[in-house]
Design an enzyme around this catalytic site. Structure first.
Site, PDB file in Angstrom:
ATOM      1  N   LYS A 176      -7.794   6.193  -5.577  1.00 53.71           N
ATOM      2  CA  LYS A 176      -6.215   6.758  -5.360  1.00 53.71           C
ATOM      3  C   LYS A 176      -5.196   5.552  -4.654  1.00 53.71           C
ATOM      4  CE  LYS A 176      -2.686   9.171  -3.293  1.00 53.71           C
ATOM      5  NZ  LYS A 176      -2.157   7.812  -3.113  1.00 53.71           N
ATOM      6  N   GLU A 251     -10.041   1.275   7.245  1.00 54.06           N
ATOM      7  CA  GLU A 251      -9.344  -0.108   7.447  1.00 54.06           C
ATOM      8  C   GLU A 251      -7.994   0.289   8.059  1.00 54.06           C
ATOM      9  OE1 GLU A 251     -10.911  -2.813   7.781  1.00 54.06           O
ATOM     10  OE2 GLU A 251     -12.901  -2.502   6.604  1.00 54.06           O
ATOM     11  N   CYS A 285      -1.952  -6.005   7.811  1.00 48.59           N
ATOM     12  CA  CYS A 285      -2.674  -5.253   8.775  1.00 48.59           C
ATOM     13  C   CYS A 285      -2.965  -6.379   9.758  1.00 48.59           C
ATOM     14  CB  CYS A 285      -3.809  -4.461   8.453  1.00 48.59           C
ATOM     15  SG  CYS A 285      -5.038  -5.381   7.332  1.00 48.59           S
ATOM     16  N   GLU A 386       2.803  -0.744  15.420  1.00 48.25           N
ATOM     17  CA  GLU A 386       2.852  -1.587  14.248  1.00 48.25           C
ATOM     18  C   GLU A 386       4.035  -1.426  13.627  1.00 48.25           C
ATOM     19  OE1 GLU A 386       0.267  -0.490  10.936  1.00 48.25           O
ATOM     20  OE2 GLU A 386      -0.610  -2.579  11.025  1.00 48.25           O
TER      21      GLU A 386
HETATM   22  P1  NAD Z   1      -0.683   4.963   4.459  1.00 51.11           P
HETATM   23  O1  NAD Z   1      -1.744   5.371   5.450  1.00 51.11           O
HETATM   24  O2  NAD Z   1       0.697   5.867   4.569  1.00 51.11           O
HETATM   25  O3  NAD Z   1      -1.327   5.250   2.814  1.00 51.11           O
HETATM   26  C1  NAD Z   1      -2.367   4.621   2.440  1.00 51.11           C
HETATM   27  C2  NAD Z   1      -3.210   5.486   1.253  1.00 51.11           C
HETATM   28  O4  NAD Z   1      -3.285   6.760   1.750  1.00 51.11           O
HETATM   29  C3  NAD Z   1      -2.067   5.697   0.196  1.00 51.11           C
HETATM   30  O5  NAD Z   1      -2.587   5.557  -1.027  1.00 51.11           O
HETATM   31  C4  NAD Z   1      -1.388   7.082   0.392  1.00 51.11           C
HETATM   32  O6  NAD Z   1      -1.314   7.581  -0.472  1.00 51.11           O
HETATM   33  C5  NAD Z   1      -2.774   7.801   0.998  1.00 51.11           C
HETATM   34  N1  NAD Z   1      -2.521   9.009   1.811  1.00 51.11           N
HETATM   35  C6  NAD Z   1      -1.691   9.145   2.481  1.00 51.11           C
HETATM   36  N2  NAD Z   1      -1.758  10.370   3.065  1.00 51.11           N
HETATM   37  C7  NAD Z   1      -2.947  10.781   2.865  1.00 51.11           C
HETATM   38  C8  NAD Z   1      -3.764  11.950   3.127  1.00 51.11           C
HETATM   39  N3  NAD Z   1      -3.327  13.160   3.924  1.00 51.11           N
HETATM   40  N4  NAD Z   1      -5.113  12.098   2.587  1.00 51.11           N
HETATM   41  C9  NAD Z   1      -5.441  11.096   1.883  1.00 51.11           C
HETATM   42  N5  NAD Z   1      -4.859  10.121   1.459  1.00 51.11           N
HETATM   43  C10 NAD Z   1      -3.668  10.022   2.016  1.00 51.11           C
HETATM   44  O7  NAD Z   1      -0.537   3.612   4.652  1.00 51.11           O
HETATM   45  P2  NAD Z   1       0.493   2.534   4.000  1.00 51.11           P
HETATM   46  O8  NAD Z   1       1.829   2.812   4.205  1.00 51.11           O
HETATM   47  O9  NAD Z   1       0.144   2.639   2.465  1.00 51.11           O
HETATM   48  O10 NAD Z   1      -0.122   1.086   4.388  1.00 51.11           O
HETATM   49  C11 NAD Z   1       0.294   0.440   5.345  1.00 51.11           C
HETATM   50  C12 NAD Z   1      -0.966   0.740   6.487  1.00 51.11           C
HETATM   51  O11 NAD Z   1      -1.904   0.306   5.899  1.00 51.11           O
HETATM   52  C13 NAD Z   1      -0.564  -0.098   7.776  1.00 51.11           C
HETATM   53  O12 NAD Z   1      -0.727   0.761   8.772  1.00 51.11           O
HETATM   54  C14 NAD Z   1      -1.565  -1.343   7.624  1.00 51.11           C
HETATM   55  O13 NAD Z   1      -2.074  -1.720   9.036  1.00 51.11           O
HETATM   56  C15 NAD Z   1      -2.702  -0.429   7.046  1.00 51.11           C
HETATM   57  N6  NAD Z   1      -3.459  -1.741   6.271  1.00 51.11           N
HETATM   58  C16 NAD Z   1      -4.793  -1.796   6.754  1.00 51.11           C
HETATM   59  C17 NAD Z   1      -5.290  -3.030   6.471  1.00 51.11           C
HETATM   60  C18 NAD Z   1      -7.159  -3.160   6.907  1.00 51.11           C
HETATM   61  O14 NAD Z   1      -7.869  -3.585   6.226  1.00 51.11           O
HETATM   62  N7  NAD Z   1      -7.168  -2.869   8.023  1.00 51.11           N
HETATM   63  C19 NAD Z   1      -5.214  -3.456   5.346  1.00 51.11           C
HETATM   64  C20 NAD Z   1      -3.875  -3.150   4.705  1.00 51.11           C
HETATM   65  C21 NAD Z   1      -3.220  -2.092   5.153  1.00 51.11           C
END
Ligand code: NAD
Length: 491
Positions: A176, A251, A285, A386
């Protein structure tokens, strides 16, 4: 920019249009549509997961010898390399990262498939010491259908980091991708098809996380979710996982401290801090977003840092020299702007940036200038939340004990940077700082062979490393009776 044809998505190996809403992936540098597609619907989710389960049980993938699965994964790596420039340009359009960065991400995706091919082929089960008339062993089995949920900030690399070990372990994978960056997961699924991954084992379901991501996570046939994204979403997934007794790896976000000591090599530290926060436009991140500098060098260091930030090349992602591309969406830039406004309202002083760059080049894209703010304290919101953009908050420190307490004073604990020539101090602080990843006299260097993950609100579990494959396997203990006589109890 591109045709208005609707792209097919991959539902258990069948390439057809999704049944959800039609939408476009937009180029963040211009707002133009790069490609149109229809999101997956809940019916598509059901078809993908039941198809994946069927393929897992019937395709023979899990039963293939590890070196046979490894050969297919090597072929995936090879195809990624053969198509590298196409993929890098496609990812630039999907996500707006500078081309130099998308090339590196594509290369890393190929390396990830190569690495997990090797991990799969060389993985060993164990015979454990016998404590009775039994031969005892510990073996690993694939789980079945696993889900990979990824964010928009590093597509292809994020997806490869989950798909490669999941497939290496013998599973079917439902991916996804983030709604706004669906293209690279689809490209990887196409390449896996070409490489000979059995039909049905891979699905790619673009769409809203709250609908499609939720449905995938809740589905009883999904045996594990590997999630990368925001902490709030990660906690929501963890709740669902608790109800299902399903393992998850998470993550999540970060607010990583960088500490610069008086004895640091200043040229290295300035370059490292700039790279740590402003590369990927801060949409990372592990961005080093909280900076602590020893008071004795604070003014000189900040002067050099501000000059370095102001000189960074913000611009067209297609230009090889560009260092910062546009942010992912106008909405995300709005959020960054409101954080900067909050920092100023709280008494912060902007040393550089703090606005959108001016000029014709920037008119249509979601650009924001590298921004350095000082005059705030670690407890203020801009230092605790963040921002996920090119915004660095700098603070002086006087006392080492106070420094480590401030560095650790965060709900996040993903990464940290230490700049000093004193190796004993580096060791002391490297051990004392609470973070999943610590860089000493460098920053944001990553290797597929080294485990990656966060503590506390930054996550649960580890990706990468040889043992990363075990995330996608269940452990089983086996006892083989060697006794010549029946078990004595009933005899
Ligand atoms: P997000 O949590 O909004 O979305 C991430 C993914 O989860 C997307 O595919 C989204 O569609 C899906 N999602 C959203 N709601 C969901 C739900 N209720 N159930 C299941 N899936 C759902 O994050 P984002 O805005 O896409 O990414 C940014 C965030 O990701 C930042 O906080 C960043 O720090 C983090 N990040 C962490 C790492 C790491 O390795 N620690 C790496 C990259 C990004």
């Amino acid at each position: 920019m591109n045709s208005t044809d609707t792209l097919p998505i991959c539902i258990a190996g069948n390439w057809r249009q999704g049944q959800g809403d039609r939408y476009a992936s937009l180029y963040p540098a211009t707002g133009e549509a790069v490609a149109w597609l229809r999101a997956a619907s809940l019916t598509d989710v059901e078809e993908a997961i039941s198809g994946a389960d069927h393929a897992f049980r019937t395709s023979g993938w899990a039963q293939r010898k590890p070196h046979e699965r490894a050969a297919v994964l090597h072929r995936v790596a090879q195809l990624i390399r053969e198509q590298a420039e196409y993929l890098a340009q496609r990812q630039r359009l999907d996500n707006g990262k500078p081309i130099s960065e998308t090339r590196a991400l594509v290369a890393s995706a190929a390396g990830t498939f190569q690495f997990f091919a090797a991990a799969c082929e060389t993985m060993e089960d164990t015979i454990t010491p016998m404590r009775g008339d039994n031969l005892t062993m510990s073996v690993y089995e694939p789980m079945g259908v696993v889900a990979a949920i990824t964010p928009w900030n590093s597509p292809i690399a994020s997806e490869a980091q989950k798909m490669a070990p999941a497939l290496a372990a013998g599973n079917a994978v439902v991916v996804k991708p983030a709604e706004v960056t669906p293209l690279m997961a689809l490209e990887l699924a196409r390449i896996c098809d070409e490489a000979g991954v059995p039909k049905g084992l891979i699905s790619v379901l673009p769409g809203k996380g709250s609908v499609i991501g939720d449905a995938i996570t809740l589905h009883p046939l999904v045996r594990r979710v590997s999630f990368t994204g925001g902490t709030a979403t990660g906690k929501h997934i963890a709740h669902i996982a608790a109800d299902k007794m399903m393992p998850v790896s998470l993550e999540l976000g970060g607010k990583s401290p960088t500490m610069v000591f008086e004895d640091a090599d200043l040229a290295h530290a300035v370059a490292g801090v700039l790279y740590g926060i402003f590369s990927s436009s801060g949409e990372s991140c592990i961005a080093g977003s909280r900076l602590f500098v020893a008071r004795g060098i604070y003014d000189v260091f900040i002067e050099r840092l501000a000059a370095g930030a102001a000189a960074l090349r913000v611009g067209d992602p297609a230009d090889e020299r560009t260092q910062l591309g546009p942010l992912i969406t106008p909405r995300h830039r709005d959020s960054i702007e409101s954080y900067v406004a909050m920092g100023v309202a709280d008494g912060g002083r902007i040393r550089t940036g703090g606005s959108r760059p001016q000029g014709a080049l920037y008119e249509r894209g979601n650009y924001y200038s590298p921004t350095l703010i000082e005059g705030l304290s670690n407890r203020q919101r801009i230092c605790q939340e963040e921002i996920f953009g090119p915004v660095l908050v700098a603070m002086p420190f006087d006392d080492e004990q106070d420094l480590i307490e401030q560095a650790n004073d965060s709900v996040y604990a993903l990464a940290a940077g230490i700049w000093t020539r004193d190796y004993k101090k580096a060791w002391r602080f490297g051990r004392a700082v609470q973070a999943g990843n610590v860089w000493i006299n460098t920053y944001k260097q990553l290797s597929i062979s080294t485990p990656f993950g966060g503590w506390r609100d930054s996550g649960l579990g580890r990706e990468k490393g040889r043992l990363g494959i075990l995330q996608y396997m269940e452990q089983k203990s086996m006892y083989w009776g060697l006794n010549e006589q029946p078990l004595p109890w009933a005899s």
